[in-house]
Design an enzyme around this catalytic site. Structure first.
Site, PDB file in Angstrom:
ATOM      1  N   ASP A 101      10.013   5.127 -10.413  1.00  0.00           N
ATOM      2  CA  ASP A 101       9.589   5.734 -11.683  1.00  0.00           C
ATOM      3  C   ASP A 101      10.373   7.001 -12.007  1.00  0.00           C
ATOM      4  O   ASP A 101      10.601   7.320 -13.179  1.00  0.00           O
ATOM      5  CB  ASP A 101       8.087   6.045 -11.649  1.00  0.00           C
ATOM      6  CG  ASP A 101       7.235   4.844 -12.028  1.00  0.00           C
ATOM      7  OD1 ASP A 101       7.813   3.809 -12.437  1.00  0.00           O
ATOM      8  OD2 ASP A 101       5.992   4.928 -11.922  1.00  0.00           O
ATOM      9  N   SER A 104       0.810  -1.205   0.000  1.00  0.00           N
ATOM     10  CA  SER A 104       0.000   0.000   0.000  1.00  0.00           C
ATOM     11  C   SER A 104       0.856   1.274   0.000  1.00  0.00           C
ATOM     12  O   SER A 104       1.512   1.575  -0.987  1.00  0.00           O
ATOM     13  CB  SER A 104      -0.960  -0.027   1.192  1.00  0.00           C
ATOM     14  OG  SER A 104      -1.938   0.971   1.094  1.00  0.00           O
ATOM     15  N   LYS A 152      -0.756  -4.191  -3.148  1.00  0.00           N
ATOM     16  CA  LYS A 152      -2.057  -3.595  -2.795  1.00  0.00           C
ATOM     17  C   LYS A 152      -2.121  -2.206  -3.417  1.00  0.00           C
ATOM     18  O   LYS A 152      -1.532  -1.261  -2.913  1.00  0.00           O
ATOM     19  CB  LYS A 152      -2.246  -3.491  -1.283  1.00  0.00           C
ATOM     20  CG  LYS A 152      -3.625  -2.915  -0.912  1.00  0.00           C
ATOM     21  CD  LYS A 152      -3.768  -2.706   0.574  1.00  0.00           C
ATOM     22  CE  LYS A 152      -5.165  -2.161   0.906  1.00  0.00           C
ATOM     23  NZ  LYS A 152      -5.400  -0.806   0.368  1.00  0.00           N
TER      24      LYS A 152
END
Length: 500
Positions: free
Chosen positions: A313, A302, A327
């Site tokens: 990224d 999460s 999640k």
């Protein structure tokens, strides 16, 4: 009975209106015909009425109502969507406020138990410095029994009632690790206070472990960064292993310490109001151009995946460990009044490269798994844990040093077919069970050592991080590989048919 059914209908109508505006109804338009919806509601009302009038015993309408609500919200096979009655709300409040008698395990449980896949209690992570963590319970372990009672048929509410209790009282858990390693541990319930952050210098490396994302996590992380700067750190390790998540706002504030601009995370749902985007601001960025490694494992979930995914990224960190939990969904708690709520998945979150990792997880750039035990090693491990030799010896020899631990491990090695490093780990956990100041374990932690080696021996760390693929590139690569494999299987099948 008609009065009861009228109240139920009025309540359902009020609930729907309070959750969604009329505009949302118009925009969600219409995957289902309204007449069909009405027919389903009529059937539910009829069954409710029929049971009330014909069941062999008198039935409390509240029991039927709560059963229907639970069934309704479990129908999607989504473990994060559920009905929360008063007792479950109290358990959640205890966890959020951080003071309850328990064993310190973050857990999940499948709704349905099947012979081929029993609905055991899965450990998402063990909270730092709690009885569960100090006993060596790990993310991915399954609790198959609690005080001799099997967990497969239990509800989550039953599980919580068994695990929580008066501080100082014992509870025995039977743990299943992997497919065959099964052992029992006795834990003594303690006052569980969920910590946030631990940090220390390892040479010139600033090491910080985030344990959970709370309102204070970003502040405590800043304390760590300030400490590292005072000690002239040259690089940094952010440890998110076994961090099961927490507040999305906390994850954003943590990521903002490293990202100076751009989207950190976005959410997308069926309805426009569920779509949001959260961006970084330069004023909050306090770390620039510092070689950064992020540690992840299957207990990283999460909010941990929001942070690690964003840093990956943007090519700001190199990920080490094993694939994270996966999640990637957002839940909203909706009050129904009278001490009851529902928790509903309303959106999925996406990384800066517009990628969702739900049920997929984030793969590390450098995979460093802990070794699996052989069948003989497993038997030795279970035998040692259940013998209580470590507990008895350590409790009789207070203030053991590392030299004492090594000597005792060497003695135990003569009777147990285990790597001494694993034996030392078990001894050290017992020695440190009342010591909350232990920040890392270089003797046992091969993932942390791999991160340190990477920072020390990589000539151009920036080039290494920049060359790592984004989450989107990794998922596209995996999709192409899957399609290629499928085409190859089809060609082989066609070739076999032609030969026949």
């Amino acid at each position: 009975m008609k009065k009861i059914m009228h109240k139920v209908n009025v309540f359902v109508s009020f609930l729907l209106i309070s959750i969604f505006s009329s505009q949302c109804f118009a925009q969600s338009s219409v995957s289902q015909d309204r007449n069909s919806n009405f027919q389903y509601l009529k059937k539910l009302n009829s069954v409710f009425d029929f049971i009330q009038q014909n069941y062999v015993d008198e039935v409390d309408p509240k029991v039927l109502y709560e059963g229907a609500m639970k069934g309704l919200l479990e129908a999607f096979d989504d473990p994060y969507t559920s009905y929360l009655d008063e007792s479950i709300q109290r358990d959640l409040a205890d966890t959020t406020e951080g003071h309850f008698g328990g064993v310190g395990l973050m857990i999940s449980k499948a709704f349905e138990s099947k012979p081929e896949k029993p609905a055991y209690v899965e450990v998402s992570s063990a909270i730092e410095d709690t009885p569960g963590a100090k006993a060596g319970i790990m993310s991915g372990d399954y609790i198959v029994e609690i005080d001799g009672e099997p967990t497969a048929p239990m509800t989550m509410q039953d599980v919580l009632k068994h695990l929580r209790g008066k501080v100082g009282t014992p509870v025995t858990l039977t743990i299943l690790r992997g497919k065959t390693l099964r052992f029992s541990v006795e834990l003594v319930r303690d006052l569980i206070e969920v910590p946030t952050c631990k940090y220390a210098m390892i040479g010139k490396t600033g090491y910080v472990r985030l344990i959970q994302f709370t309102p204070d996590t970003a502040l405590r992380l800043q304390d760590a960064i300030d400490y590292f700067k005072q000690n002239n750190f040259e690089n940094m390790i952010l440890d998110l292993r076994d961090n099961g998540g927490g507040l999305i706002t906390s994850a954003i504030n943590v990521a903002d310490k490293f990202i100076d601009e751009g989207v950190i995370v976005s959410t997308k749902g069926r309805l426009p109001y569920q779509n949001s985007s959260y961006s970084a601001s330069k004023e909050k960025t306090t770390i620039n151009n510092i070689p950064l490694v992020v540690l992840i494992n299957k207990g990283s979930a999460s909010a941990s995946e929001i942070v690690s995914g964003a840093l990956k990224d943007y090519h700001l960190a190199y990920l080490v460990g094993v694939r994270s939990y996966g999640k990637g969904s957002v839940q909203q708690v909706i009050p129904l009044g009278q001490n009851e709520e529902i928790k509903l998945t309303i959106a999925r979150y996406y990384s800066p490269s517009d990628t969702n990792i739900d049920k997929i997880g984030i793969p590390p750039d450098l995979e460093v798994p802990f070794e699996t035990l052989s069948e003989d090693n497993e038997k030795a491990y279970v035998s040692l844990v259940e013998s209580n030799k470590i507990a008895d010896y350590v409790d009789a020899h207070e203030k053991m040093t590392e030299a004492d631990i090594a000597a005792f491990a060497s003695e135990l090695k003569k009777d147990y077919n285990l790597d001494e490093r694993i034996i030392r780990r078990l001894i050290r956990m017992r020695v440190n069970r009342y010591n909350s100041n232990v920040v890392y374990d270089l003797d046992f932690d091969i993932q942390l050592n791999a991160a340190l080696d990477l920072l020390k021996n990589t000539k151009d760390f920036n080039e290494l991080v920049t060359s790592a693929k984004t989450l989107k590139e990794l998922q596209e690569e995996a999709k192409l590989a899957e399609e290629s494999e499928s085409e190859s299987e089809n060609e082989n099948a066609a070739s076999t048919e032609n030969k026949e």
